[in-house]
Each structure stands twice: as C-alpha cells, then as structure tokens.
Design an enzyme around this catalytic site. Sequence first.
Site, PDB file in Angstrom:
ATOM      1  N   CYS A 131      25.087  53.527 -10.817  1.00 36.26           N
ATOM      2  CA  CYS A 131      25.845  52.517 -11.730  1.00 36.26           C
ATOM      3  C   CYS A 131      26.725  53.111 -12.867  1.00 36.26           C
ATOM      4  CB  CYS A 131      24.553  51.581 -12.649  1.00 36.26           C
ATOM      5  SG  CYS A 131      23.261  52.786 -13.558  1.00 36.26           S
ATOM      6  N   HIS A 239      26.225  48.720 -19.314  1.00 38.61           N
ATOM      7  CA  HIS A 239      26.404  50.127 -19.578  1.00 38.61           C
ATOM      8  C   HIS A 239      27.661  50.141 -20.481  1.00 38.61           C
ATOM      9  CE1 HIS A 239      23.072  51.043 -17.361  1.00 38.61           C
ATOM     10  NE2 HIS A 239      23.222  51.842 -16.376  1.00 38.61           N
TER      11      HIS A 239
END
Length: 334
Positions: A131, A239
């Site tokens: 990710c 994130h």
Amino acid sequence: MRSYNVAIVGATGMVGTKFLQVLSERNLPVKNYYLYASKRSAGKVVNFLGKDHIIIELKEENIVGKDLDFALFSAGGATSKEFAPIFVKNGCVVIDNSSQWRTDPEVPLVVPEVNASDSLKNKGIIANPNCSTIQAVVALKPLHDKYTIKRVVYSTYQAVSGAGMTGYSDLENRVTDPDQLKKFPYPIYGNVLPHIDVFLDNGYTKEEQKMIFETQKILGDSNIKVTATTVRVPVFHGHSESINIEFKKPCTLEGIRECLIAQKGITVIDDPKQNLYPMPIYAEDKDDVFVGRIRLDDTVESGCNIWVVADNIRKGAATNAVQILEYLIQADSK
Ligand code: A2P
C-alpha cells in the site's frame, strides 16, 4: 463483449470487503462472482450487487470446474502461496494483494498509472504492490520521467487499517493493556510505532525493505537509491508519506507542480496560505492519490519534498487490483 467469472479470495476481510465495494461501483462485464474465505466464514451470506452470495470455503475441490477467469486475492501470504498456483492451474489469472509473489522476477508488480502493460507479461500471477509503495510511485512516476530520480527518502505515517481487522480493533477499542492487544506489540492508541512488519538483520523492517525493492521494480530502474522509515500512527484510514526526492536533471517548482497536476490518478492540494494540504480525512474512501506541500529542497542541486496521502485500502489495495483487472479485461477485448 465477453463476460467473465471472477473469484474474490479473502472476501470477508478488510481488503476483501473493499474489493466488493469498489467492484460494485464499476461496471465490469462479470458473469459470476465467487466469494471465498476460510472455513470460519463458509456458509455466511453476503449481499453483493443485489444478489445473495454464499461464502465458499477455500479448498481445491471448490475451485475446480468453476471456469474462473480472474481471482482477486487478499487472504495473507500463506494462503496465496498455497492457493494462487491452484487457481492458475485451473486457467485463472490471479491478482494477489499479499507480498508472497512480489519479488519473483516472473511476476509483474503493477500500478496501472505507472506500468499497466507489465500486467500483460503475466504467467498466471500479477502482484499488487504494498500500500505505501503504490501511492508513492503514482507521484514519483511523472517526476522520474521528467527529471530522472537519483534518490528517494521515504518517511511514512501509516493507518491501522493496513494491519487488518485486528490492528483496527486495537485502536478502535483504545487498548492500552498489553495483554489485551490483538495486533501490535505496544498500544497504538495515543502512540506511534516505528515498526511495521518484522525487523530484518540490517535493522530495517520488512515494510521498509518492501518500499525500497518495489519502488525500483515498478519504476523499472534499480539505479534509483531508496531508503525508508515506516511508522504506524493512530489513524484509522489513509497513509501519509513525506517523500524527499533528489533528481539528476535540474528541476523547477513550477515544472514539478505541472507534471504532478497532469498525472492521472493524482489530485494536487497545495495552497499553504489557505491551510490547504492533503490529509487522511480527505483521502478516505477516495481512489485518487493526494499530493501537497510541494517544496524545492535547497540542500541538494536538484530536489524536492512532497507530502502524499491516499486511502491505503482503496488505491493502496482494492482499487489498484480492480484497475489491473479492468486493464486485463480491456486488453482481452481488443
Ligand atoms: P475469514 O474471515 O474466514 O477468516 P483481514 O486481513 O482483514 O484479517 O482478512 C483476511 C481475509 O483472509 C479474510 O477474508 C479471511 O477469512 C481470509 N483468510 C485468512 N486465512 C484464510 C485461509 N486459510 N483460507 C481462506 N481464507 C483465509
């Protein structure tokens, strides 16, 4: 146009349920979906695209004879290792979200905005990158094309949703008693952990090692020097990454902004005077990668700092895999 049979492996998990959401938002030519999970979930009913689907236990006898064309996997590395080859043997192309196959030179590692056509070189398995790497390379790609990247320094601020349901629950339940923690070695509530995945002999974590290796593989350039510090923060979704980049060719602030704005899949939010910059709360449940805080780095001849935020379960996992699936379907119909 042909229509396809698609399996979702790990359909009850954090990423698996996002696969279903992303697929339900897009109009893919799919005949049948088959939803797989472990024995624990077998028999449960999941309503998806207006139809009740019974969760199928993942075992070989439940794979054969289903005429599967594609499978999206997110059920952990061990499950991918055991079952991806079985799906491939049965004529299916697997798009795998685990780290199991990413370093295999025979397996393309794909972010569609960067190297979509690599997915056509697959021998049955395509790996979806980590990710943190996915959102980073979407921003790095146009800069690399324009200025040739010499070195990258990553510092990440990663959400608990990247650690599966158990990581999420440690924060959601504000667990501080070490004996009650389900995922992390220390409380994540009110804390920051400079520790994602296991530590390696060189002192880096596996997450950091993944970002280094995967950046080079996806950009197709092992000369790029990459270093990383990856950190878990008490954020549920999204994130964030501070990325310091040094270039071989001279750059300008305007040039950097222009090529980031032009890049498909990026939204630039960069107006510091108005306090406008990307944040996880903006990125949640969006497919784009958000870039801001664009500044030249005056400590090197040519370089910059950027701040990159994305929903780690969407673009960082489910959306990226579904985009690969769409690309393969489009290529098949040509
Ligand atoms: P289950 O819900 O039946 O345990 P997460 O990363 O959010 O924890 O989700 C992991 C996903 O992978 C879940 O759908 C889980 O199914 C599935 N899974 C885990 N282990 C296996 C296994 N051995 N066989 C099939 N599916 C598995």
